[in-house]
Structures are given as C-alpha cells and as structure tokens.
Design a protein around this motif. Sequence first.
Motif, PDB file in Angstrom:
ATOM      1  N   GLY A  42      37.389 149.856  -2.636  1.00  0.00           N
ATOM      2  CA  GLY A  42      38.551 150.627  -3.031  1.00  0.00           C
ATOM      3  C   GLY A  42      39.887 149.995  -2.687  1.00  0.00           C
ATOM      4  O   GLY A  42      40.938 150.596  -2.910  1.00  0.00           O
ATOM      5  N   LYS A  43      39.850 148.777  -2.156  1.00  0.00           N
ATOM      6  CA  LYS A  43      41.092 148.094  -1.772  1.00  0.00           C
ATOM      7  C   LYS A  43      41.227 146.784  -2.510  1.00  0.00           C
ATOM      8  O   LYS A  43      40.260 146.239  -3.030  1.00  0.00           O
ATOM      9  CB  LYS A  43      41.122 147.872  -0.262  1.00  0.00           C
ATOM     10  N   GLU A  44      42.448 146.274  -2.539  1.00  0.00           N
ATOM     11  CA  GLU A  44      42.707 144.988  -3.191  1.00  0.00           C
ATOM     12  C   GLU A  44      42.213 143.843  -2.303  1.00  0.00           C
ATOM     13  O   GLU A  44      42.121 143.967  -1.082  1.00  0.00           O
ATOM     14  CB  GLU A  44      44.201 144.825  -3.462  1.00  0.00           C
ATOM     15  N   ARG A  45      41.948 142.721  -2.948  1.00  0.00           N
ATOM     16  CA  ARG A  45      41.564 141.527  -2.204  1.00  0.00           C
ATOM     17  C   ARG A  45      42.723 141.109  -1.309  1.00  0.00           C
ATOM     18  O   ARG A  45      43.878 141.091  -1.734  1.00  0.00           O
ATOM     19  CB  ARG A  45      41.206 140.422  -3.175  1.00  0.00           C
ATOM     20  N   GLU A  46      42.412 140.730  -0.112  1.00  0.00           N
ATOM     21  CA  GLU A  46      43.428 140.480   0.913  1.00  0.00           C
ATOM     22  C   GLU A  46      43.262 139.085   1.496  1.00  0.00           C
ATOM     23  O   GLU A  46      42.148 138.669   1.844  1.00  0.00           O
ATOM     24  CB  GLU A  46      43.263 141.526   2.024  1.00  0.00           C
ATOM     25  N   PHE A  47      44.356 138.362   1.639  1.00  0.00           N
ATOM     26  CA  PHE A  47      44.356 137.056   2.296  1.00  0.00           C
ATOM     27  C   PHE A  47      44.012 137.220   3.772  1.00  0.00           C
ATOM     28  O   PHE A  47      44.513 138.125   4.439  1.00  0.00           O
ATOM     29  CB  PHE A  47      45.725 136.414   2.145  1.00  0.00           C
ATOM     30  N   VAL A  48      43.176 136.311   4.281  1.00  0.00           N
ATOM     31  CA  VAL A  48      42.814 136.335   5.690  1.00  0.00           C
ATOM     32  C   VAL A  48      43.336 135.097   6.412  1.00  0.00           C
ATOM     33  O   VAL A  48      44.048 135.199   7.415  1.00  0.00           O
ATOM     34  CB  VAL A  48      41.281 136.425   5.854  1.00  0.00           C
ATOM     35  N   ALA A  49      42.978 133.921   5.904  1.00  0.00           N
ATOM     36  CA  ALA A  49      43.353 132.685   6.585  1.00  0.00           C
ATOM     37  C   ALA A  49      43.262 131.520   5.617  1.00  0.00           C
ATOM     38  O   ALA A  49      42.552 131.592   4.616  1.00  0.00           O
ATOM     39  CB  ALA A  49      42.451 132.444   7.790  1.00  0.00           C
ATOM     40  N   ALA A  50      43.977 130.440   5.945  1.00  0.00           N
ATOM     41  CA  ALA A  50      43.920 129.232   5.142  1.00  0.00           C
ATOM     42  C   ALA A  50      44.084 128.011   6.043  1.00  0.00           C
ATOM     43  O   ALA A  50      44.658 128.108   7.139  1.00  0.00           O
ATOM     44  CB  ALA A  50      44.999 129.242   4.056  1.00  0.00           C
ATOM     45  N   ILE A  51      43.600 126.879   5.539  1.00  0.00           N
ATOM     46  CA  ILE A  51      43.666 125.640   6.322  1.00  0.00           C
ATOM     47  C   ILE A  51      43.980 124.493   5.389  1.00  0.00           C
ATOM     48  O   ILE A  51      43.532 124.474   4.232  1.00  0.00           O
ATOM     49  CB  ILE A  51      42.334 125.420   7.075  1.00  0.00           C
ATOM     50  N   ASN A  52      44.764 123.549   5.879  1.00  0.00           N
ATOM     51  CA  ASN A  52      45.135 122.431   5.025  1.00  0.00           C
ATOM     52  C   ASN A  52      44.000 121.415   4.930  1.00  0.00           C
ATOM     53  O   ASN A  52      42.937 121.580   5.517  1.00  0.00           O
ATOM     54  CB  ASN A  52      46.444 121.800   5.514  1.00  0.00           C
ATOM     55  N   ARG A  53      44.257 120.367   4.183  1.00  0.00           N
ATOM     56  CA  ARG A  53      43.170 119.480   3.792  1.00  0.00           C
ATOM     57  C   ARG A  53      42.534 118.744   4.955  1.00  0.00           C
ATOM     58  O   ARG A  53      41.326 118.514   4.957  1.00  0.00           O
ATOM     59  CB  ARG A  53      43.692 118.482   2.746  1.00  0.00           C
ATOM     60  N   ASP A  54      43.332 118.368   5.951  1.00  0.00           N
ATOM     61  CA  ASP A  54      42.742 117.623   7.072  1.00  0.00           C
ATOM     62  C   ASP A  54      42.496 118.498   8.291  1.00  0.00           C
ATOM     63  O   ASP A  54      42.110 117.983   9.355  1.00  0.00           O
ATOM     64  CB  ASP A  54      43.610 116.418   7.435  1.00  0.00           C
ATOM     65  N   GLY A  55      42.714 119.798   8.152  1.00  0.00           N
ATOM     66  CA  GLY A  55      42.399 120.727   9.222  1.00  0.00           C
ATOM     67  C   GLY A  55      43.422 120.824  10.327  1.00  0.00           C
ATOM     68  O   GLY A  55      43.166 121.449  11.362  1.00  0.00           O
ATOM     69  N   THR A  56      44.588 120.245  10.131  1.00  0.00           N
ATOM     70  CA  THR A  56      45.581 120.221  11.209  1.00  0.00           C
ATOM     71  C   THR A  56      46.528 121.413  11.200  1.00  0.00           C
ATOM     72  O   THR A  56      47.221 121.659  12.198  1.00  0.00           O
ATOM     73  CB  THR A  56      46.424 118.940  11.123  1.00  0.00           C
ATOM     74  N   THR A  57      46.560 122.148  10.107  1.00  0.00           N
ATOM     75  CA  THR A  57      47.501 123.268   9.995  1.00  0.00           C
ATOM     76  C   THR A  57      46.791 124.477   9.411  1.00  0.00           C
ATOM     77  O   THR A  57      46.010 124.339   8.469  1.00  0.00           O
ATOM     78  CB  THR A  57      48.704 122.901   9.096  1.00  0.00           C
ATOM     79  N   THR A  58      47.064 125.640   9.972  1.00  0.00           N
ATOM     80  CA  THR A  58      46.413 126.871   9.536  1.00  0.00           C
ATOM     81  C   THR A  58      47.435 127.987   9.348  1.00  0.00           C
ATOM     82  O   THR A  58      48.564 127.906   9.836  1.00  0.00           O
ATOM     83  CB  THR A  58      45.370 127.323  10.565  1.00  0.00           C
ATOM     84  N   ALA A  59      47.007 129.016   8.638  1.00  0.00           N
ATOM     85  CA  ALA A  59      47.837 130.199   8.435  1.00  0.00           C
ATOM     86  C   ALA A  59      46.930 131.423   8.477  1.00  0.00           C
ATOM     87  O   ALA A  59      45.769 131.349   8.050  1.00  0.00           O
ATOM     88  CB  ALA A  59      48.558 130.129   7.097  1.00  0.00           C
ATOM     89  N   TYR A  60      47.478 132.528   8.996  1.00  0.00           N
ATOM     90  CA  TYR A  60      46.690 133.746   9.155  1.00  0.00           C
ATOM     91  C   TYR A  60      47.498 134.969   8.732  1.00  0.00           C
ATOM     92  O   TYR A  60      48.723 134.995   8.872  1.00  0.00           O
ATOM     93  CB  TYR A  60      46.268 133.930  10.612  1.00  0.00           C
TER      94      TYR A  60
END
Length: 124
Positions: A42-60
């Motif tokens: 019943g809810k919209e899809r929600e962003f959780v986390a992401a990571i850049n190509r070499d794994g050095t930077t993330t977002a939450y």
Amino acid sequence: QVQLVDTGGGLVQAGGSLRLSCGTSLRSFSSYAMAWFRQAPGKEREFVAAINRDGTTTAYSDSVKDRFTISRDNAKNTAYLQMNTLKPEDTATYSCAARPGYYDNRDYAYWDYWGQGTQVTVSS
C-alpha cells in the motif's frame, strides 16, 4: 540478459539483523552504481541506500541512516545491505537496482536494472 538476484530476506524480531545480497550478471559490474529500494504494501517504492561504483561513497535515507550499511564486492559482482536494529516499520520487499554512472539518485525511475525483491518482515 542482465540478471539481479536478491537474497537474504526473512522474518526477524525487532532489534535483530539481516544481510541482503544482490548477485548480478552485469558485465563490468564496477561500472555500475548500485542501490536498494523497498516497498511496503500500500506504499510507494522508497529509496533506502546507494553506493558508487568503487564502493567509496554511500548515501542513505534518513529512516535507515546509522542502522543500515550498503557495500559491494566488485570481484564477486555482488552488492549487500546489512540491516541492524530492525524495526517493524522496516517490513517491506527489498530490491536492488543498478545503473551505469552516478550513484546518488533517489528516484526509482532513474535505475535501469532491478532484482526480483526479497521479503523482510520484522515482528514487534
């Protein structure tokens, strides 16, 4: 044909932990940013986390920051989501996503490839 396979979901009590994996058939996996999204009934899809190509930077997202950790192993073509201190409101189907290029885009329409999803249920 590109495949992303999500595994690791299950039933866990509040306060517990799970580790999700996203195995991929992506050629040049290290060229792809990876992300996790979730969708509760019943809810919209929600962003959780992401990571850049070499794994050095993330977002939450704010709702999981300091509890979840996204990572990747480029040698294994696999991304992970370590989920700690789980809460009932984390209950959802979790799916990984991939796209060449920039990693921190929280719009699900941005992402090219998707896993089939794995169910996470947190009981109170």
